[in-house]
Every structure is written in C-alpha cells, then in structure tokens.
Design an enzyme around this catalytic site. Structure first.
Site, PDB file in Angstrom:
ATOM      1  N   PHE A 101     -10.757  -3.491  10.710  1.00  0.00           N
ATOM      2  CA  PHE A 101     -11.889  -3.460   9.755  1.00  0.00           C
ATOM      3  C   PHE A 101     -11.418  -3.933   8.385  1.00  0.00           C
ATOM      4  O   PHE A 101     -10.235  -4.059   8.154  1.00  0.00           O
ATOM      5  CB  PHE A 101     -12.488  -2.046   9.665  1.00  0.00           C
ATOM      6  CG  PHE A 101     -11.520  -0.973   9.234  1.00  0.00           C
ATOM      7  CD1 PHE A 101     -11.383  -0.622   7.892  1.00  0.00           C
ATOM      8  CD2 PHE A 101     -10.710  -0.321  10.157  1.00  0.00           C
ATOM      9  CE1 PHE A 101     -10.486   0.366   7.491  1.00  0.00           C
ATOM     10  CE2 PHE A 101      -9.821   0.647   9.780  1.00  0.00           C
ATOM     11  CZ  PHE A 101      -9.691   1.002   8.449  1.00  0.00           C
TER      12      PHE A 101
ATOM     13  N   TYR B  57       0.766  -1.248   0.000  1.00  0.00           N
ATOM     14  CA  TYR B  57       0.000   0.000   0.000  1.00  0.00           C
ATOM     15  C   TYR B  57       0.799   1.303   0.000  1.00  0.00           C
ATOM     16  O   TYR B  57       0.223   2.368  -0.207  1.00  0.00           O
ATOM     17  CB  TYR B  57      -1.007  -0.027   1.152  1.00  0.00           C
ATOM     18  CG  TYR B  57      -2.036  -1.117   0.926  1.00  0.00           C
ATOM     19  CD1 TYR B  57      -2.976  -0.991  -0.087  1.00  0.00           C
ATOM     20  CD2 TYR B  57      -2.018  -2.293   1.659  1.00  0.00           C
ATOM     21  CE1 TYR B  57      -3.889  -1.995  -0.357  1.00  0.00           C
ATOM     22  CE2 TYR B  57      -2.942  -3.315   1.403  1.00  0.00           C
ATOM     23  CZ  TYR B  57      -3.860  -3.151   0.392  1.00  0.00           C
ATOM     24  OH  TYR B  57      -4.763  -4.145   0.120  1.00  0.00           O
TER      25      TYR B  57
HETATM   26  C1  LIG Z   1      -3.371  -8.184  -2.650  1.00  0.00           C
HETATM   27  C2  LIG Z   1      -4.205  -8.378  -3.911  1.00  0.00           C
HETATM   28  C3  LIG Z   1      -5.541  -7.650  -3.722  1.00  0.00           C
HETATM   29  C4  LIG Z   1      -3.440  -7.799  -5.096  1.00  0.00           C
HETATM   30  O1  LIG Z   1      -4.270  -7.787  -6.244  1.00  0.00           O
HETATM   31  P1  LIG Z   1      -3.648  -7.775  -7.738  1.00  0.00           P
HETATM   32  O2  LIG Z   1      -4.776  -7.515  -8.656  1.00  0.00           O
HETATM   33  O3  LIG Z   1      -2.833  -8.982  -7.952  1.00  0.00           O
HETATM   34  O4  LIG Z   1      -2.721  -6.494  -7.665  1.00  0.00           O
HETATM   35  P2  LIG Z   1      -2.243  -5.614  -8.947  1.00  0.00           P
HETATM   36  O5  LIG Z   1      -1.832  -6.540 -10.058  1.00  0.00           O
HETATM   37  O6  LIG Z   1      -3.255  -4.592  -9.275  1.00  0.00           O
HETATM   38  O7  LIG Z   1      -0.975  -4.912  -8.330  1.00  0.00           O
HETATM   39  C5  LIG Z   1      -0.958  -3.535  -7.999  1.00  0.00           C
HETATM   40  C6  LIG Z   1       0.434  -3.194  -7.544  1.00  0.00           C
HETATM   41  O8  LIG Z   1       0.655  -3.792  -6.263  1.00  0.00           O
HETATM   42  C7  LIG Z   1       1.768  -4.702  -6.327  1.00  0.00           C
HETATM   43  N1  LIG Z   1       1.410  -5.844  -5.487  1.00  0.00           N
HETATM   44  C8  LIG Z   1       0.329  -6.631  -5.608  1.00  0.00           C
HETATM   45  N2  LIG Z   1       0.340  -7.558  -4.648  1.00  0.00           N
HETATM   46  C9  LIG Z   1       1.461  -7.375  -3.919  1.00  0.00           C
HETATM   47  C10 LIG Z   1       2.017  -8.031  -2.785  1.00  0.00           C
HETATM   48  N3  LIG Z   1       1.413  -9.098  -2.209  1.00  0.00           N
HETATM   49  N4  LIG Z   1       3.177  -7.562  -2.291  1.00  0.00           N
HETATM   50  C11 LIG Z   1       3.799  -6.496  -2.852  1.00  0.00           C
HETATM   51  N5  LIG Z   1       3.306  -5.843  -3.948  1.00  0.00           N
HETATM   52  C12 LIG Z   1       2.151  -6.283  -4.466  1.00  0.00           C
HETATM   53  C13 LIG Z   1       1.922  -5.050  -7.773  1.00  0.00           C
HETATM   54  O9  LIG Z   1       3.264  -5.424  -8.055  1.00  0.00           O
HETATM   55  C14 LIG Z   1       1.506  -3.770  -8.469  1.00  0.00           C
HETATM   56  O10 LIG Z   1       2.569  -2.836  -8.426  1.00  0.00           O
HETATM   57  P3  LIG Z   1       2.660  -1.642  -9.538  1.00  0.00           P
HETATM   58  O11 LIG Z   1       1.245  -1.331 -10.003  1.00  0.00           O
HETATM   59  O12 LIG Z   1       3.260  -0.501  -8.770  1.00  0.00           O
HETATM   60  O13 LIG Z   1       3.520  -2.181 -10.600  1.00  0.00           O
HETATM   61  C15 LIG Z   1      -4.475  -9.874  -4.179  1.00  0.00           C
HETATM   62  O14 LIG Z   1      -3.252 -10.564  -4.240  1.00  0.00           O
HETATM   63  C16 LIG Z   1      -5.346 -10.566  -3.111  1.00  0.00           C
HETATM   64  O15 LIG Z   1      -6.560 -10.637  -3.249  1.00  0.00           O
HETATM   65  N6  LIG Z   1      -4.714 -11.082  -2.032  1.00  0.00           N
HETATM   66  C17 LIG Z   1      -5.430 -11.782  -0.966  1.00  0.00           C
HETATM   67  C18 LIG Z   1      -6.367 -10.868  -0.150  1.00  0.00           C
HETATM   68  C19 LIG Z   1      -5.666  -9.617   0.327  1.00  0.00           C
HETATM   69  O16 LIG Z   1      -4.549  -9.662   0.790  1.00  0.00           O
HETATM   70  N7  LIG Z   1      -6.378  -8.474   0.224  1.00  0.00           N
HETATM   71  C20 LIG Z   1      -5.877  -7.202   0.657  1.00  0.00           C
HETATM   72  C21 LIG Z   1      -6.442  -6.899   1.982  1.00  0.00           C
HETATM   73  S1  LIG Z   1      -5.698  -5.478   2.731  1.00  0.00           S
END
Ligand SMILES: CC(C)(COP(=O)(O)OP(=O)(O)OC[C@H]1O[C@@H](n2cnc3c(N)ncnc32)[C@H](O)[C@@H]1OP(=O)(O)O)[C@@H](O)C(=O)NCCC(=O)NCCS
Length: 403
Positions: free
Chosen positions: A403, A129
C-alpha cells in the site's frame, strides 16, 4: 495553516479538493510512474479523515503525505487499527530541506490524537524510516523454481481440487478466501472492495509487460499469475493465498505443472516449505529477500498485550523513541501465551529503540541477531533466549498487500 519554523516560508496544511490534481502529478514524479486516474482516485478515497497533509510553495504543492485507516492482524489473530502511511512524496526541487520530517511530525500527532496503537508503511528505501521509530516487521523471499526439472517428493501430498478461472469472474470467491487468510495471518490486512475492484480491473499499465491475469482456484486458496517473455516463458505469481496446507500444495502442483513455462517466480514468507516438497530442493532458488511491512508501535502496552506469545517471560524492557515519545520502561509478563505490559520504574533488563521492537513484534527477526548487532542490549544472555522464544510466531508473518 500549520506553522512550522523549519519550513518557513512554505506552508504545511491539509489538502483542499483543488489540490488533488497537483498531488497526482507530485505522486507520479516522486515514484516515476503514472497511476491510472481511477487508481489514484481509489487511493484518495482510502485516506482517513484528516489523514493527509501537503506542503505548498506559493500555489505549488511540493510535498504530500497521507495515511489510510487499516486493520492489521497480529500474531494470535487479534486485529488492530493501524494508520497505514502512504502517498509520501517531496518534489525534487525541495528535497532534503526537512519537508518529510515536518509532514511526518504533523501526521503522527494526528495519528496519536486519533488513538491508533500502531502505524505501518512499506518503504521505498531502507535508510529513511528507522529514525521515525519504524522497523521492518515482515520479510519476504522471492523463490525462482526451474519447473522443467522440478519433481515432487514421494512424501509430498497430492490433494487436487484446483480449477482454472478468469480472476475477474470470481472476485467474490477470491475476496472470501483472502478474508479467511488475512484473519489467521500476522501481517494480514482487511481489503476494502474498492481495492479488489481496482486490482481485478487488471489494467495494461499494472502488468509490467506481462499478460493479463490467469487464475487457479481451490476451495481454500488461489494463485493469480502472469506470463512474461515470448521465446522463454516465465510464470510470475502476482498473488498466492492459501488458508490450508492442502490448498497450498495443490496450487503449487498446478503452477509447476504449466508445461511450456521455464520458471515459476513467487514471493512468499521466509519459512515457506516449498523446497522440502521437491526431490531437488536446489531447484527452488532464493532470488530475493526484502523487508515488507514496517511497524511503528505508538502504544507499547496495548500492542504488546494484543498478540499471543510462544513461551513464558517476565522481564523489564526500556524502549527509546527519539521521534515522538512513544517509548518508556515497561514490565512485560507473559503467562499462558498472554502478556501483561505496564509502565514501571524497576531497573530494565533489556534496552532497545522503538524500531527494534517493531521488528521483533511479529517474530520476523531473531532477538539474538539484533543483540549481536548491539541493536538490543541485555546483560543477562538468558533473558535474550527467553525473549526470543516468547516472540516467535506460530503462523509466519506475511503482509496482505502493498500500500
Ligand atoms: C524520501 C523523500 C520523501 C524524503 O523527503 P525529504 O523532504 O527530502 O526528507 P527530509 O529532508 O525531511 O529528511 C528527513 C530525514 O530523513 C533523511 N532522509 C531523507 N531521505 C533519505 C534517503 N533517501 N535515505 C536516507 N535518509 C534520508 C534525511 O537525512 C533527514 O534526516 P534527519 O531529519 O534525521 O536529519 C523524498 O526524497 C521523495 O519524495 N522520494 C521519492 C518518493 C519516495 O521515496 N517516497 C517515500 C515512499 S515510502
């Protein structure tokens, strides 16, 4: 439908009533837990108007993100509207293709249009984030106390006034104490009745293998806990809120007085005085240290002017936001604890990214440590010292609830 070339041929839009069954499934898969249907319905009811988006691949919902309409207390006691990001998940079949970024871009546009000065979240992972301008603002420490050997220091007060209760039977008293606590504590959140009802329902699948909730109640505080283990019994404190020092010490004495239990485990803020109350401070071991609330400041002047400060300051800060244009250059003048923050063209004395400002905002991180890491830059070291003194918080910041 909201078009996004990055997502083509997927569709990003607001969810319809018919989507929520699939959203509940996606949420369960993303976090590896099944929320009780009542809990999920309660979470859904907290979503702000127009505060949710989904990404669909044909008929399948493969991405979801939402925000709640929340009220956050900041240092000094002002309460600000906060968009609380939650329910964020992307299907394992569609990860790392930009779905989160597309959903966040759309949601943060809506958050800006709705006029929220700041947004907050609790993060599943620490590396995601910062790029979206969020910095960890409150930190929490897990203390594990071997209560078999813990003795209170002769200087420690012994105010008394604690009684044993069944939490579900004193919901109104708990809610009233919580509300007093959250109004004086940076990081405190208003807690709707629906959340209390859900928490005090105390369902089996919320207990993490522990017993039903036990309660200790004082006129100005409460501790709710479970017992884990059978041979060796551990007390895990689920929630501990004290409005006064007397309530805090009285509740702690009651917890450490649970004779047949080996350890007491509780999460608290990083300056908790607990070790100093004991004759042997080593018996309160730090067994965890984690970020809790992450903040993205969307309206820098409004948010910096809302809190109180601990020292005079007059400087120019340059804040960079790579995600959504909330940065800029601001003159920050603090007199008598209050700030004036206005856009300026004057040369900056301090430079940082927006996530760093989020981390500084509630006094949970040291300016000097962030400067050593080059996350915050100032040519004049006296500016750093003044910034550090000003951004301290008189009341340690602590998030009201997850949350
Ligand atoms: C975390 C999650 C939402 C990421 O979704 P995603 O669609 O794969 O993410 P994106 O492809 O849009 O990535 C957006 C950016 O974040 C980065 N990113 C995504 N997941 C990451 C991770 N686990 N760690 C570090 N960076 C990450 C990507 O490299 C990308 O970077 P950039 O746009 O600066 O190049 C997904 O892996 C997920 O659902 N995880 C399980 C539930 C969860 O953790 N939800 C978040 C709750 S706070």
């Amino acid at each position: 439908m909201i078009t996004s070339t990055a997502l083509d041929p997927l569709e990003l839009r607001s969810p319809t009533d018919g989507d929520w069954e699939q959203i509940a499934l996606l949420h369960g898969v993303s976090f590896g837990t099944w929320n009780h249907l009542d809990s999920f319905g309660m979470f859904r009811s907290l979503v702000a108007d127009d505060g949710a988006v989904v990404v669909c691949d044909d008929a399948a919902v493969v991405g979801v993100a939402a925000y709640f309409d929340m009220q956050l207390t900041v240092t000094g006691g002002a309460v600000l509207p906060m968009a609380g990001l939650s329910m964020v998940g992307v299907a394992p079949t569609h990860r790392r293709r930009g779905l989160l970024r597309a959903m966040y871009t759309e949601l943060h546009q809506r958050i800006a249009d709705a006029g929220y000065p700041l947004a907050g979240l609790t993060a599943s992972e620490g590396g995601i984030y910062g790029r979206f301008g969020y910095g960890p603002a409150t930190m929490e420490r897990e203390l594990t106390i071997d209560r078999r050997f813990a003795r209170f220091h002769s200087d420690a007060p012994d105010p008394g006034g604690v009684r044993m209760v069944l939490p579900a039977q004193c919901g109104a008293e708990l809610a009233a104490i919580y509300d007093r606590w959250r109004r004086r504590t940076p990081g405190g959140l208003a807690r709707p009745q629906t959340l209390w009802d859900d928490y005090l329902a105390d369902r089996e699948d919320d207990r993490d293998g522990g017993t039903a909730l036990f309660g200790l109640l004082h006129a100005d505080g409460y501790a709710l806990y479970r017992i884990h283990g059978s041979e060796t019994k551990r007390v895990r404190v689920d929630e501990f809120k004290a409005v006064t020092t007397d309530a805090y010490v009285a509740l702690l004495r009651a917890l450490l007085g649970l004779d047949l239990m080996e350890t007491v485990v509780l999460w608290t803020h990083s300056c908790d005085p607990l070790p100093y109350l004991l004759t042997d401070s080593r018996l309160a071991r730090t067994t965890g240290y984690e970020d809790d609330l992450w903040l993205r400041i969307t309206d820098v002047p409004a948010v910096l002017e809302a809190r109180r400060y601990q020292a005079e300051l007059s400087t120019v800060i340059e804040v960079s936001d790579q995600f959504a244009g909330s940065g800029g250059r601001f003159a920050l003048d603090v007199r008598d604890g209050r700030a004036r923050c206005t856009p300026t063209d004057a040369a900056p004395q301090v430079e940082m990214d927006l996530d760093v400002l989020g981390s500084l905002y509630m006094g949970g991180h040291q300016v000097s440590a962030l400067a050593l890491a080059n996350r915050l830059r100032a040519a004049d070291p006296t500016v750093l010292a003044r910034l550090e003194a000003a951004f301290l918080s008189d009341v340690p910041a602590q998030l009201g609830y997850g949350f």
